[in-house]
Design a protein around this motif. Sequence first.
Motif, PDB file in Angstrom:
ATOM      1  N   GLY A  32     -12.029  -2.306   1.006  1.00 42.49           N
ATOM      2  CA  GLY A  32     -10.964  -2.636   1.938  1.00 42.49           C
ATOM      3  C   GLY A  32      -9.780  -3.335   1.305  1.00 42.49           C
ATOM      4  O   GLY A  32      -9.491  -3.165   0.127  1.00 42.49           O
ATOM      5  N   TYR A  33      -9.120  -4.147   2.099  1.00 41.83           N
ATOM      6  CA  TYR A  33      -7.861  -4.762   1.673  1.00 41.83           C
ATOM      7  C   TYR A  33      -7.577  -5.984   2.531  1.00 41.83           C
ATOM      8  O   TYR A  33      -8.157  -6.177   3.606  1.00 41.83           O
ATOM      9  N   ASN A  34      -6.701  -6.821   2.054  1.00 36.94           N
ATOM     10  CA  ASN A  34      -6.071  -7.888   2.837  1.00 36.94           C
ATOM     11  C   ASN A  34      -4.586  -7.765   2.549  1.00 36.94           C
ATOM     12  O   ASN A  34      -4.147  -8.002   1.420  1.00 36.94           O
ATOM     13  N   TRP A  35      -3.808  -7.377   3.547  1.00 38.65           N
ATOM     14  CA  TRP A  35      -2.395  -7.070   3.294  1.00 38.65           C
ATOM     15  C   TRP A  35      -1.616  -8.289   2.804  1.00 38.65           C
ATOM     16  O   TRP A  35      -0.597  -8.142   2.129  1.00 38.65           O
ATOM     17  N   ARG A  36      -2.094  -9.481   3.104  1.00 35.69           N
ATOM     18  CA  ARG A  36      -1.402 -10.689   2.644  1.00 35.69           C
ATOM     19  C   ARG A  36      -1.535 -10.871   1.136  1.00 35.69           C
ATOM     20  O   ARG A  36      -0.799 -11.640   0.538  1.00 35.69           O
ATOM     21  N   TRP A  37      -2.488 -10.174   0.533  1.00 33.85           N
ATOM     22  CA  TRP A  37      -2.712 -10.255  -0.912  1.00 33.85           C
ATOM     23  C   TRP A  37      -2.093  -9.074  -1.652  1.00 33.85           C
ATOM     24  O   TRP A  37      -2.238  -8.961  -2.865  1.00 33.85           O
ATOM     25  N   ASN A  38      -1.438  -8.203  -0.929  1.00 28.46           N
ATOM     26  CA  ASN A  38      -0.742  -7.068  -1.532  1.00 28.46           C
ATOM     27  C   ASN A  38       0.749  -7.400  -1.560  1.00 28.46           C
ATOM     28  O   ASN A  38       1.365  -7.601  -0.511  1.00 28.46           O
ATOM     29  N   TRP A  39       1.324  -7.476  -2.754  1.00 29.77           N
ATOM     30  CA  TRP A  39       2.714  -7.885  -2.891  1.00 29.77           C
ATOM     31  C   TRP A  39       3.652  -7.016  -2.061  1.00 29.77           C
ATOM     32  O   TRP A  39       4.578  -7.529  -1.426  1.00 29.77           O
ATOM     33  N   LEU A  40       3.429  -5.706  -2.047  1.00 31.12           N
ATOM     34  CA  LEU A  40       4.319  -4.805  -1.317  1.00 31.12           C
ATOM     35  C   LEU A  40       4.294  -5.097   0.179  1.00 31.12           C
ATOM     36  O   LEU A  40       5.346  -5.181   0.829  1.00 31.12           O
ATOM     37  N   THR A  41       3.112  -5.225   0.758  1.00 31.04           N
ATOM     38  CA  THR A  41       3.010  -5.419   2.202  1.00 31.04           C
ATOM     39  C   THR A  41       3.379  -6.842   2.607  1.00 31.04           C
ATOM     40  O   THR A  41       3.976  -7.052   3.672  1.00 31.04           O
ATOM     41  N   ALA A  42       3.029  -7.818   1.786  1.00 28.26           N
ATOM     42  CA  ALA A  42       3.405  -9.196   2.095  1.00 28.26           C
ATOM     43  C   ALA A  42       4.923  -9.353   2.068  1.00 28.26           C
ATOM     44  O   ALA A  42       5.522  -9.967   2.967  1.00 28.26           O
ATOM     45  N   TYR A  43       5.550  -8.785   1.051  1.00 33.09           N
ATOM     46  CA  TYR A  43       7.006  -8.886   0.943  1.00 33.09           C
ATOM     47  C   TYR A  43       7.682  -8.154   2.100  1.00 33.09           C
ATOM     48  O   TYR A  43       8.668  -8.641   2.680  1.00 33.09           O
ATOM     49  N   SER A  44       7.154  -6.986   2.461  1.00 30.36           N
ATOM     50  CA  SER A  44       7.725  -6.227   3.567  1.00 30.36           C
ATOM     51  C   SER A  44       7.596  -6.990   4.881  1.00 30.36           C
ATOM     52  O   SER A  44       8.519  -6.998   5.702  1.00 30.36           O
ATOM     53  N   PHE A  45       6.458  -7.645   5.101  1.00 28.81           N
ATOM     54  CA  PHE A  45       6.271  -8.450   6.304  1.00 28.81           C
ATOM     55  C   PHE A  45       7.316  -9.557   6.385  1.00 28.81           C
ATOM     56  O   PHE A  45       7.868  -9.841   7.443  1.00 28.81           O
ATOM     57  N   CYS A  46       7.594 -10.185   5.257  1.00 27.60           N
ATOM     58  CA  CYS A  46       8.499 -11.336   5.233  1.00 27.60           C
ATOM     59  C   CYS A  46       9.974 -10.946   5.280  1.00 27.60           C
ATOM     60  O   CYS A  46      10.808 -11.724   5.756  1.00 27.60           O
ATOM     61  N   THR A  47      10.306  -9.765   4.786  1.00 29.10           N
ATOM     62  CA  THR A  47      11.723  -9.410   4.627  1.00 29.10           C
ATOM     63  C   THR A  47      12.134  -8.152   5.375  1.00 29.10           C
ATOM     64  O   THR A  47      13.326  -7.882   5.510  1.00 29.10           O
ATOM     65  N   GLY A  48      11.173  -7.345   5.809  1.00 27.06           N
ATOM     66  CA  GLY A  48      11.501  -6.084   6.455  1.00 27.06           C
ATOM     67  C   GLY A  48      11.698  -4.933   5.495  1.00 27.06           C
ATOM     68  O   GLY A  48      11.947  -3.804   5.921  1.00 27.06           O
ATOM     69  N   GLN A  49      11.577  -5.196   4.200  1.00 28.11           N
ATOM     70  CA  GLN A  49      11.839  -4.140   3.220  1.00 28.11           C
ATOM     71  C   GLN A  49      10.887  -4.243   2.023  1.00 28.11           C
ATOM     72  O   GLN A  49      10.317  -5.293   1.755  1.00 28.11           O
ATOM     73  N   LYS A  50      10.742  -3.129   1.346  1.00 30.61           N
ATOM     74  CA  LYS A  50       9.917  -3.081   0.151  1.00 30.61           C
ATOM     75  C   LYS A  50      10.608  -3.837  -0.985  1.00 30.61           C
ATOM     76  O   LYS A  50      11.826  -3.760  -1.131  1.00 30.61           O
ATOM     77  N   PRO A  51       9.865  -4.562  -1.812  1.00 25.89           N
ATOM     78  CA  PRO A  51      10.506  -5.278  -2.931  1.00 25.89           C
ATOM     79  C   PRO A  51      11.010  -4.300  -3.989  1.00 25.89           C
ATOM     80  O   PRO A  51      10.546  -3.168  -4.085  1.00 25.89           O
ATOM     81  N   VAL A  52      11.947  -4.757  -4.778  1.00 18.83           N
ATOM     82  CA  VAL A  52      12.546  -3.875  -5.791  1.00 18.83           C
ATOM     83  C   VAL A  52      11.591  -3.629  -6.953  1.00 18.83           C
ATOM     84  O   VAL A  52      11.754  -2.666  -7.696  1.00 18.83           O
ATOM     85  N   THR A  53      10.590  -4.496  -7.117  1.00 18.07           N
ATOM     86  CA  THR A  53       9.632  -4.305  -8.213  1.00 18.07           C
ATOM     87  C   THR A  53       8.257  -4.791  -7.791  1.00 18.07           C
ATOM     88  O   THR A  53       8.125  -5.690  -6.935  1.00 18.07           O
ATOM     89  N   ASP A  54       7.243  -4.176  -8.379  1.00 19.17           N
ATOM     90  CA  ASP A  54       5.878  -4.670  -8.173  1.00 19.17           C
ATOM     91  C   ASP A  54       5.320  -5.275  -9.460  1.00 19.17           C
ATOM     92  O   ASP A  54       4.136  -5.602  -9.537  1.00 19.17           O
ATOM     93  N   ARG A  55       6.180  -5.428 -10.451  1.00 17.20           N
ATOM     94  CA  ARG A  55       5.767  -6.076 -11.705  1.00 17.20           C
ATOM     95  C   ARG A  55       6.032  -7.574 -11.580  1.00 17.20           C
ATOM     96  O   ARG A  55       7.063  -8.087 -12.015  1.00 17.20           O
ATOM     97  N   VAL A  56       5.096  -8.246 -10.932  1.00 15.02           N
ATOM     98  CA  VAL A  56       5.278  -9.643 -10.565  1.00 15.02           C
ATOM     99  C   VAL A  56       4.155 -10.493 -11.134  1.00 15.02           C
ATOM    100  O   VAL A  56       3.124  -9.986 -11.604  1.00 15.02           O
ATOM    101  N   ARG A  57       4.353 -11.815 -11.077  1.00 15.22           N
ATOM    102  CA  ARG A  57       3.317 -12.777 -11.470  1.00 15.22           C
ATOM    103  C   ARG A  57       2.750 -13.399 -10.200  1.00 15.22           C
ATOM    104  O   ARG A  57       3.490 -13.836  -9.315  1.00 15.22           O
ATOM    105  N   ILE A  58       1.418 -13.440 -10.125  1.00 12.56           N
ATOM    106  CA  ILE A  58       0.723 -13.938  -8.942  1.00 12.56           C
ATOM    107  C   ILE A  58      -0.215 -15.066  -9.348  1.00 12.56           C
ATOM    108  O   ILE A  58      -0.937 -14.960 -10.337  1.00 12.56           O
ATOM    109  N   LEU A  59      -0.210 -16.131  -8.560  1.00 13.78           N
ATOM    110  CA  LEU A  59      -1.104 -17.267  -8.792  1.00 13.78           C
ATOM    111  C   LEU A  59      -2.055 -17.406  -7.613  1.00 13.78           C
ATOM    112  O   LEU A  59      -1.622 -17.466  -6.460  1.00 13.78           O
ATOM    113  N   ASP A  60      -3.346 -17.450  -7.894  1.00 14.63           N
ATOM    114  CA  ASP A  60      -4.348 -17.772  -6.888  1.00 14.63           C
ATOM    115  C   ASP A  60      -4.720 -19.239  -7.086  1.00 14.63           C
ATOM    116  O   ASP A  60      -5.476 -19.585  -7.998  1.00 14.63           O
TER     117      ASP A  60
END
Length: 400
Positions: A32-60
Amino acid sequence: MSDSQTISAAVARLYDTYPFPPEPLLDEPPPGYNWRWNWLTAYSFCTGQKPVTDRVRILDAGCGTGVGTEYLVHLNPNATVVGIDLSAGALAVAQERCQKSGATRVEFHHLSLFDVEQLPGEFDLINCVGVLHHTPDPIRGIQALAKKLARGGLLHIFVYGELGRWEIKLMQEAIGLLQGEQRGDYSDGVKVGRQLFASLPENNRLRQREQERWSWENQRDACFADMYVHPQEIDYNINTVFELIEASGLEFIGLSNPRVWDLDRLIGKAPELMVRAQQLSDRERYRLIELLDPGAITHYEFFLARPPLSRQDWAADAELLAAIPEVSPCLDGWQTSAQFFNNDYQIVKLDEAEWQFLKACEGNQTMQKTVGEILQTAELSLAGVRSLQKQQLLLLEAKI
């Protein structure tokens, strides 16, 4: 040793004794999945749009045994992921978990939130779930994380709610009283707690709440210990949540479980009351909801951001027609049926036109067709496209 260090040491001992979460280790990616942990879906939820890149740094931040970390790696194939925790025992499990499932694009550090500045660089997405409320100083903790958030980055927070956990707090205190000088012996605390629940009358409120809401997960001692014998817990209401948010210096984006915070589900049948509620501020409406439905508010989960964060509401038809749509990666079963699970594992049923549009967007990451181009052969209105996007079924990217 300071009070803060004493509390942190006690928390570390709990998780060394009962590494948490106690999910099984798998030889394959987690289900399965958790959309809050997916950069694309989390960013889209917050901004209404897909981010320009998925090459990001993530901290848990406060990764525990790496259950969330593992998802962060697998759900974000082009990201680099870092996990930190103050429990060496939990970190050892996290490392083994990620190694077994192939989530090798991750590095772990034995650090508390307060020491996060020791990590180099900044992060585009910081995940901090179930951690701040267990620290001796949540404000200092969230401020430390805020300093590591990149411009335009997102911080996702999860903290406990006092109203929905009222019975838990009572049982925590009862167990502590019966433990006496043995308080801090977590295995003894689990033993006492289980004896209490087994002994209480069936109609006892604490026992009923445990059986109705928590007993399935609390079959595992690690879950029971985390809930009932934790040495440090601070529970929140909506007012103290916003005090925490304001102390962070970041921008509040929104609660990431918005369906719970929909007032219509509680008083929607009373239009006059809904009109009155519209005169309230957002925070006052949130407070009204938790007062009217306290049992449902066991926690608060929300996104914060470091400005600037560009947003897009797609109100202009020309902008929407020129957008490049793609199907959210956090859906299940949509390819074969118009009735499927959405990002929150709720069943949705689309009409034929909506479903055919979604199908036409399959693989559009490569084809890069615009909404306008797809609508030439699809029988869906622009309002329908907006509806799909608002339901988080579609990601929209502005065409450059």
